[in-house]
Design an enzyme around this catalytic site. Structure first.
Site, PDB file in Angstrom:
ATOM      1  N   CYS A 135     -40.878 -39.498  14.185  1.00 12.41           N
ATOM      2  CA  CYS A 135     -39.702 -39.770  13.361  1.00 12.41           C
ATOM      3  C   CYS A 135     -39.610 -41.445  13.174  1.00 12.41           C
ATOM      4  CB  CYS A 135     -38.637 -39.017  13.384  1.00 12.41           C
ATOM      5  SG  CYS A 135     -37.209 -39.483  12.452  1.00 12.41           S
ATOM      6  N   GLU A 191     -43.406 -32.730  11.862  1.00 11.19           N
ATOM      7  CA  GLU A 191     -42.879 -33.348  10.838  1.00 11.19           C
ATOM      8  C   GLU A 191     -43.707 -33.305   9.414  1.00 11.19           C
ATOM      9  OE1 GLU A 191     -40.767 -35.862   9.924  1.00 11.19           O
ATOM     10  OE2 GLU A 191     -40.401 -37.064  11.897  1.00 11.19           O
TER      11      GLU A 191
END
Lengths: 216, 216, 216, 216
Positions: A135, A191
């Site tokens: 992230c 993700e």
């Protein structure tokens, strides 16, 4: 090659599946459906709360005062800046604070955030930072790439605000590999699932709309 | 009404979606596809490892020696008994220990196990027990219901071993509601998603087989 | 009677031994030895770092965003304000940042801080807040009482800065008793040990000085 | 040189202060006071409970099933074997289970056990193992050395049971130094404080007895 460059190389398939997901390209050319983006925005709000918890965990885990201050600055950046920016961004898409707070958590959001928190609680500060890295370094990398595309920052692209927000600065740290690569791969994969979740929501809405407008 | 009866009543929709999922009915009448069951078995192996960690966490969290011993007995039951039974059951379905150990974790398994571990680490022993309850009390309830169905225990039902294994004894504990009901609902919902994941794997395999046998 | 009033009543002997310790009276009338105060200041610096970790843990433990923000504000107050004040106070007593950073941890400081962190990690947010309470509410109560003593705030009292710093505002929260009272008692007892540790250091220095000035 | 040999070399002063403490020599020649040993036994009971929690934490922290099983075996050894042996040993010294359960925790026991639990929760499995090492490898080393002393195992030495119990097998593991050496040193120092605590209790009792028998 820096530590994160090596991690990215070791997880190159997962990294590409995440950073070059169709969802991201849809942000650059404006072709992403509103339903997909809205679903993503709502889950990303829930995600930010858990990421704030992960930064708090990093403060707790820090062996040195300097690490504590760095992690505390990250925590404060999420709670005091990012969340407000996010709530504003959501308001622009017709999502009220109430919509965000009452949203049921998606399985992809739960899997990703709880995996990061557990990897961090189980391991040490470095394991936690590696779990946070997809992230922290990925969003900047994605947004920077998208921002360079023709038309990405045009007033006609409804997603230009998101791109501008994340086309910021990356991040860096030291090493203890194999185990860290495994955490990094898993978090990168999650993700990608997160994008996939948003993408699917868009496709379903499109399918429903198409079906409802077809002559019976 | 016992504490868990009240939790089940407060989460009745989630409880039904979990305990009466089509996957469970497919176990009773033998109609569940092999692909669905095999996918479930593999992920359930990974799940057991995380559940063992959750019982270890319960030992750590226990305020009294008696609680520690009870949780340690649960941990030992998983590591020394259940996992061996599971590996044997898997062997009967053509899954080797290597297949189990190298399986990539499904997002539903990650979401559920890490949610339980995080709810348990964040809260106290009771919060952890409530997060574990859908599995601990649900599996016994499901298997007992299925075992009573005509034909469920017949030699022709390939899933009779699973049913017999879990048609065992339930569980019980005290209270602090609202927050606990929320944890219980979430964990119950994630149990349902776990079935759903297995179910989907079965449907996809069936679809692929149907498509591959269609004249082009 | 508020929740903390009830906790204090349930732990009245421990509370008195802590809040009325000879060390505190020595602060009010200036009779505390410099050695005692300096030893206390050094260990209190190490204590503050662990207390910052405890507030970070409270952010991680918080079930609601509002709780997270409150705990994060506490964390930031320690790291950004209190620690700087403390370093300044220490400088006034001839203690450099290096003296503080290289000090070996006293057993009383380790016992107290790690007990709080463990009680908080083992239990939930409320258990953690109760373990923090003797410090959070006690220091304000002590300093307010001392400030009212004649001469306590006089320029001749070398400890007037400490008294003024803590004669601030208290704190409050809800309940689940017995277990919380036990945590509160333990943490209160450890606060008293902390004073005792400082006190002993002063007595030893005095004894050594007396002995070194005696004719042989 | 094995990993733990290097740790011991890096913490040689702390290691000697712990393994060659007067308390241990008093066990070998039988000169330790009963009061010292009894106080030690009671606190060691409370210590064992926390060490069981630390082994449970090691199960939770384990990245591999093999590590989980190893730690779970350690947990079971404490809860099912060591604690029973300890209760029996205590009974021989006139200490009932009730005496053990109601004993107020000593600050040295709190400091040591909570430091280990916190170092383990903050770091990874290796950090936890290093924090456990002074006890795990030290007790065996001490008891083996004491057992070789003339008279140590004689029927006239009241501490021969303790010596025989711990003159068992050592332990071993891999590395990441500096940070681990710091944890090891701290835990070793706290082991020494634990002896010191017992020693002090003996000296105080002796002093009191001497004073009460002196002519006034």
């Amino acid at each position: 090659m820096s530590f994160f460059e090596r991690l990215k190389a070791a997880a190159s398939a997962e990294w590409r599946a995440y950073t070059e997901h169709p969802f991201t390209n849809g942000l650059a050319d404006g072709s992403l459906t509103e339903a997909a983006f809205r679903h993503y925005l709502v889950q990303d709000y829930l995600f930010l709360i858990e990421f704030a918890r992960a930064y708090a965990l990093a403060v707790y885990k820090s062996p040195r005062l300097a690490d504590m201050r760095e992690a505390a600055a990250g925590l404060s950046a999420i709670l005091d800046v990012e969340m407000n920016l996010h709530v504003k961004l959501c308001a622009g898409w017709g999502l009220s604070p109430g919509d965000l707070e009452q949203a049921p958590p998606a399985v992809e959001m739960l899997a990703y955030t709880r995996y990061v928190l557990d990897a961090g609680m189980r391991g040490d500060l470095l394991a936690l930072k590696v779990a946070l890295a997809p992230c922290v370094i990925g969003y900047a990398e994605i947004a920077t790439r998208l921002a360079a595309r023709p038309g990405a920052q045009a007033a006609t692209n409804p997603y230009r605000v998101w791109i501008a927000e994340y086309a910021g600065a990356p991040y860096a740290t030291p090493a203890r590999e194999a185990e860290l690569i495994a955490i990094f791969k898993e978090a990168t994969r999650l993700e990608a699932d997160f994008w996939e979740m948003g993408w699917r929501a868009g496709e379903e809405t499109t399918r429903q709309r198409v079906m409802s407008t077809q002559p019976s």
